[in-house]
Motif scaffolding. Sequence first.
Motif, PDB file in Angstrom:
ATOM      1  N   LYS A  36     -19.344  45.577   1.888  1.00 26.51           N
ATOM      2  CA  LYS A  36     -18.429  44.461   2.025  1.00 26.51           C
ATOM      3  C   LYS A  36     -17.033  44.929   1.645  1.00 26.51           C
ATOM      4  CE  LYS A  36     -17.033  40.164   2.446  1.00 26.51           C
ATOM      5  NZ  LYS A  36     -17.045  39.475   3.769  1.00 26.51           N
ATOM      6  N   VAL A  37     -16.095  44.722   2.558  1.00 31.89           N
ATOM      7  CA  VAL A  37     -14.697  45.001   2.258  1.00 31.89           C
ATOM      8  C   VAL A  37     -13.977  43.667   2.175  1.00 31.89           C
ATOM      9  CG1 VAL A  37     -12.584  46.121   3.025  1.00 31.89           C
ATOM     10  CG2 VAL A  37     -14.791  47.216   3.446  1.00 31.89           C
ATOM     11  N   ALA A  38     -13.303  43.432   1.085  1.00 28.85           N
ATOM     12  CA  ALA A  38     -12.593  42.175   0.885  1.00 28.85           C
ATOM     13  C   ALA A  38     -11.151  42.472   0.504  1.00 28.85           C
ATOM     14  CB  ALA A  38     -13.264  41.355  -0.217  1.00 28.85           C
ATOM     15  N   LYS A  39     -10.297  41.607   0.963  1.00 30.86           N
ATOM     16  CA  LYS A  39      -8.896  41.717   0.541  1.00 30.86           C
ATOM     17  C   LYS A  39      -8.757  41.037  -0.814  1.00 30.86           C
ATOM     18  CE  LYS A  39      -6.768  42.077   5.069  1.00 30.86           C
ATOM     19  NZ  LYS A  39      -5.794  41.515   6.042  1.00 30.86           N
ATOM     20  N   ASP A  59     -12.791  35.405  -1.756  1.00 32.92           N
ATOM     21  CA  ASP A  59     -14.073  35.153  -2.412  1.00 32.92           C
ATOM     22  C   ASP A  59     -15.171  35.885  -1.641  1.00 32.92           C
ATOM     23  OD1 ASP A  59     -13.420  31.597  -3.083  1.00 32.92           O
ATOM     24  OD2 ASP A  59     -12.552  33.430  -3.909  1.00 32.92           O
ATOM     25  N   VAL A  60     -16.170  36.391  -2.353  1.00 35.16           N
ATOM     26  CA  VAL A  60     -17.301  37.054  -1.702  1.00 35.16           C
ATOM     27  C   VAL A  60     -18.607  36.496  -2.264  1.00 35.16           C
ATOM     28  CG1 VAL A  60     -16.039  39.198  -1.242  1.00 35.16           C
ATOM     29  CG2 VAL A  60     -17.398  38.977  -3.328  1.00 35.16           C
ATOM     30  N   ALA A  61     -19.649  36.572  -1.451  1.00 31.61           N
ATOM     31  CA  ALA A  61     -20.986  36.141  -1.868  1.00 31.61           C
ATOM     32  C   ALA A  61     -21.971  37.229  -1.503  1.00 31.61           C
ATOM     33  CB  ALA A  61     -21.363  34.829  -1.188  1.00 31.61           C
ATOM     34  N   THR A  88     -27.788  34.464  -5.389  1.00 32.78           N
ATOM     35  CA  THR A  88     -26.466  34.798  -4.857  1.00 32.78           C
ATOM     36  C   THR A  88     -25.518  35.070  -6.014  1.00 32.78           C
ATOM     37  OG1 THR A  88     -26.820  33.337  -2.953  1.00 32.78           O
ATOM     38  CG2 THR A  88     -24.566  34.036  -3.393  1.00 32.78           C
ATOM     39  N   LEU A  89     -24.807  36.172  -5.904  1.00 35.44           N
ATOM     40  CA  LEU A  89     -23.746  36.496  -6.852  1.00 35.44           C
ATOM     41  C   LEU A  89     -22.429  36.242  -6.132  1.00 35.44           C
ATOM     42  CD1 LEU A  89     -22.776  37.785  -9.573  1.00 35.44           C
ATOM     43  CD2 LEU A  89     -22.815  39.987  -8.381  1.00 35.44           C
ATOM     44  N   LYS A  90     -21.627  35.377  -6.703  1.00 34.23           N
ATOM     45  CA  LYS A  90     -20.349  35.042  -6.084  1.00 34.23           C
ATOM     46  C   LYS A  90     -19.204  35.542  -6.959  1.00 34.23           C
ATOM     47  CE  LYS A  90     -22.239  30.898  -3.868  1.00 34.23           C
ATOM     48  NZ  LYS A  90     -22.197  29.410  -3.763  1.00 34.23           N
ATOM     49  N   ILE A  91     -18.242  36.142  -6.334  1.00 33.33           N
ATOM     50  CA  ILE A  91     -17.046  36.603  -7.025  1.00 33.33           C
ATOM     51  C   ILE A  91     -15.854  35.911  -6.388  1.00 33.33           C
ATOM     52  CG2 ILE A  91     -15.708  38.575  -7.816  1.00 33.33           C
ATOM     53  CD1 ILE A  91     -18.131  40.349  -7.143  1.00 33.33           C
ATOM     54  N   GLN A  92     -15.136  35.160  -7.192  1.00 36.29           N
ATOM     55  CA  GLN A  92     -13.969  34.433  -6.685  1.00 36.29           C
ATOM     56  C   GLN A  92     -12.710  35.253  -6.930  1.00 36.29           C
ATOM     57  OE1 GLN A  92     -14.475  30.842  -9.052  1.00 36.29           O
ATOM     58  NE2 GLN A  92     -15.397  29.777  -7.320  1.00 36.29           N
TER      59      GLN A  92
END
Lengths: 113, 117
Positions: free
Chosen positions: B11-14, B18-20, B76-80
């Motif tokens: 997973k690449v996020a800016k 938020d990612v799950a 689910t692990l969520k990172i905000q």
Amino acid sequence: SQQGEEDPQALSIQEGENATMNCSYKTSINNLQWYRQNSGRGLVHLILIRSNEREKHSGRLRVTLDTSKKSSSLLITASRAADTASYFCATLISSGSARQLTFGSGTQLTVLP
Amino acid sequence: GAGVSQSPRYKVAKRGQDVALRCDPISGHVSLFWYQQALGQGPEFLTYFQNEAQLDKSGLPSDRFFAERPEGSVSTLKIQRTQQEDSAVYLCASSPGWTSGTAYEQYFGPGTRLTVT
């Protein structure tokens, strides 16, 4: 924070030789486990030794535990190229609802064909 | 049977997104764990579930991290508001449970590699 420290950090041996990795930890434990991790993969459980055990064998693996010195060693006999991986010790501390494993920083083993 | 599975694998996020991250444990395993592994380091504990109950979340690094397991199976692990320091491999593990005096090994999934740019 990491509970255990593995020694050495990196080890390179020839196929057929034995590999010994050591692990030290800081607090009292319920058990100690060794895991292997190939590059880019998840961890695979190798062997578990309980706090009241001193030595355990599984195939080419031999683990010792010295609770008085808070240390453990993993011996891999007759190593193979496929044993190349990172090896982690992990301690289980059971306290209240806590069941977490605390890992060391690992030993990178390279077995040369 | 099937082992622990995780998705996505990468997973690449800016920064700020938020990612799950999803974990499917081995069927019937009561305990589920999340770990964070930085490059060249051993995994570090984040949180632990027994069935649907989150019994230990002492390892979550900030209130931006949230985990759930509503039906006692998938988690689910969520990172905000992701930050660059969140870049790591996130590992999920499950185990059969816990019986007084008996400790079980944990079965790990392949991990999700999160890169925050």
